[in-house]
Design an enzyme around this catalytic site. Sequence first.
Site, PDB file in Angstrom:
ATOM      1  N   LYS A 109      31.698  25.378  81.325  1.00 32.17           N
ATOM      2  CA  LYS A 109      30.730  25.011  82.087  1.00 32.17           C
ATOM      3  C   LYS A 109      31.003  25.362  83.513  1.00 32.17           C
ATOM      4  O   LYS A 109      32.401  25.228  83.960  1.00 32.17           O
ATOM      5  CB  LYS A 109      29.905  23.617  82.120  1.00 32.17           C
ATOM      6  CG  LYS A 109      28.764  23.559  82.664  1.00 32.17           C
ATOM      7  CD  LYS A 109      27.553  24.099  81.706  1.00 32.17           C
ATOM      8  CE  LYS A 109      26.013  23.773  82.215  1.00 32.17           C
ATOM      9  NZ  LYS A 109      25.276  23.896  80.994  1.00 32.17           N
TER      10      LYS A 109
HETATM   11  N1  GLU Z   1      23.077  26.712  80.094  1.00 34.65           N
HETATM   12  C1  GLU Z   1      22.655  26.704  78.540  1.00 34.65           C
HETATM   13  C2  GLU Z   1      22.923  25.454  77.925  1.00 34.65           C
HETATM   14  O1  GLU Z   1      22.945  24.328  78.759  1.00 34.65           O
HETATM   15  C3  GLU Z   1      22.827  27.965  78.009  1.00 34.65           C
HETATM   16  C4  GLU Z   1      24.546  28.136  77.902  1.00 34.65           C
HETATM   17  C5  GLU Z   1      24.882  29.458  77.155  1.00 34.65           C
HETATM   18  O2  GLU Z   1      23.980  30.247  77.001  1.00 34.65           O
HETATM   19  O3  GLU Z   1      25.905  29.808  77.195  1.00 34.65           O
HETATM   20  O4  GLU Z   1      22.865  25.382  76.749  1.00 34.65           O
END
Ligand code: GLU
Length: 416
Positions: A106
């Site tokens: 993240k």
């Molecule tokens: N931000 C989204 C989540 O929290 C998608 C993450 C992604 O597609 O890598 O799942």
Amino acid sequence: MGTHGPLFSAMLEEFEDAATHLGLDPGIWRILTHPRRQVVVSCPVLMDNGEIQVFTGYRVLYNVALGPGKGGIRFHPDVSLDEVTTLAAWMTWKCAVAHLPFGGAKGGIICDPSRMSRRELEALTRRYVAEIADLIGPEKDVPAPDVNTDAQTMAWVMDTYSMHVGHTETAVVTGKPVEMGGSLGRREATGRGVMVVTREAAAHVGLLFEGLRVAIQGFGNVGSVSADLLSRAGARVVAVTDVRGGLYRAEGLDIPALLRWATAHGSVAGFPDADPLPPADVFGLDVDVLIPAALENQITPANVDTIRARIVVEAANGPTLPEAHRHLHARGVFVVPDILANAGGVTASYFEWVQDRHGYFWTEAEVVSRLEQVMIKAFTTVVQTGVTHAVDLRTAAYMVAISRVADVTRLRGMYA
Ligand code: GLU
């Protein structure tokens, strides 16, 4: 690495319940509760007023047992290392629940995008990507959109990374515009997954989907698409809120009209064909399904007893504090946990990454049908695990995820 902030501690509590049920080996337990890498970068940006501001950004790679790190980039004033680390851990469990060949990661930048120009946001994004360019990549760590970032942001990520490596590399990031290697259906994917699990959950508890009364907290990408797809599928979305206001209409809101209003006005507030609703009141409404689709820490011991919904679908990451979750479970509320409920987004991200690496693109119908299959499989596996072990669905989802990551960790063995 010492990252035991309050959010990470909440994640650990959830982890511990599941790991205890699994009888997880203490060594593997230790590995899975430590982030692999945490990076902090300073990003100087020349603002429109001629001043230089320095923004703090993070990228955390939590675990890569199953594959490259995967997870979004969030722009928000409340971003912290604790939050990004916890979200990276949740990405690890989410990818494992959906059975995707990805680990968890993240990113986040402390900033208030509502007070920044498009040029400033582009400059900030590019500087952040330049700072982490050596750490990301299709085989290493693949970013995506999250709170306050979108396909345009991902286009800047792709371009900046490509300039650094000297060739166009579409698979470094997902959630891109369709014109440049994005996938059809990716923008709607988290909301589509939410719709699918809501449908499955209603069937599971014996509620008719047609006319199901739904309240949604948040009208960003996830909340708005969930509202749209749920109402198209026959549910009745009676309430939505965002940071600026909320709406209630017992007969159901006209979602297509509301989507046009929100696009034009930047908020649901002021929409004429509904009663205004104070945003905090969304939790206590007499509805069948409550969908928190905003930020973490929204369902707390302070408001949990006002909740009247039969089903809670966690479209946001971490919307429910562990203590509040225990109350919901004790009262028989059917909670579809975040790492299952919102896995549709990263599942379509996986499809995008696959398509980019093949250079061969799928139809929207293919994306939609494969996404439904993944979500239904994940839902069924988690519900079965919950029944077999007599645990709530969050513990069950963690058990599925932890055992998949733990098995591979054991198979791969220790290096040195
Ligand atoms: N931000 C989204 C989540 O929290 C998608 C993450 C992604 O597609 O890598 O799942």
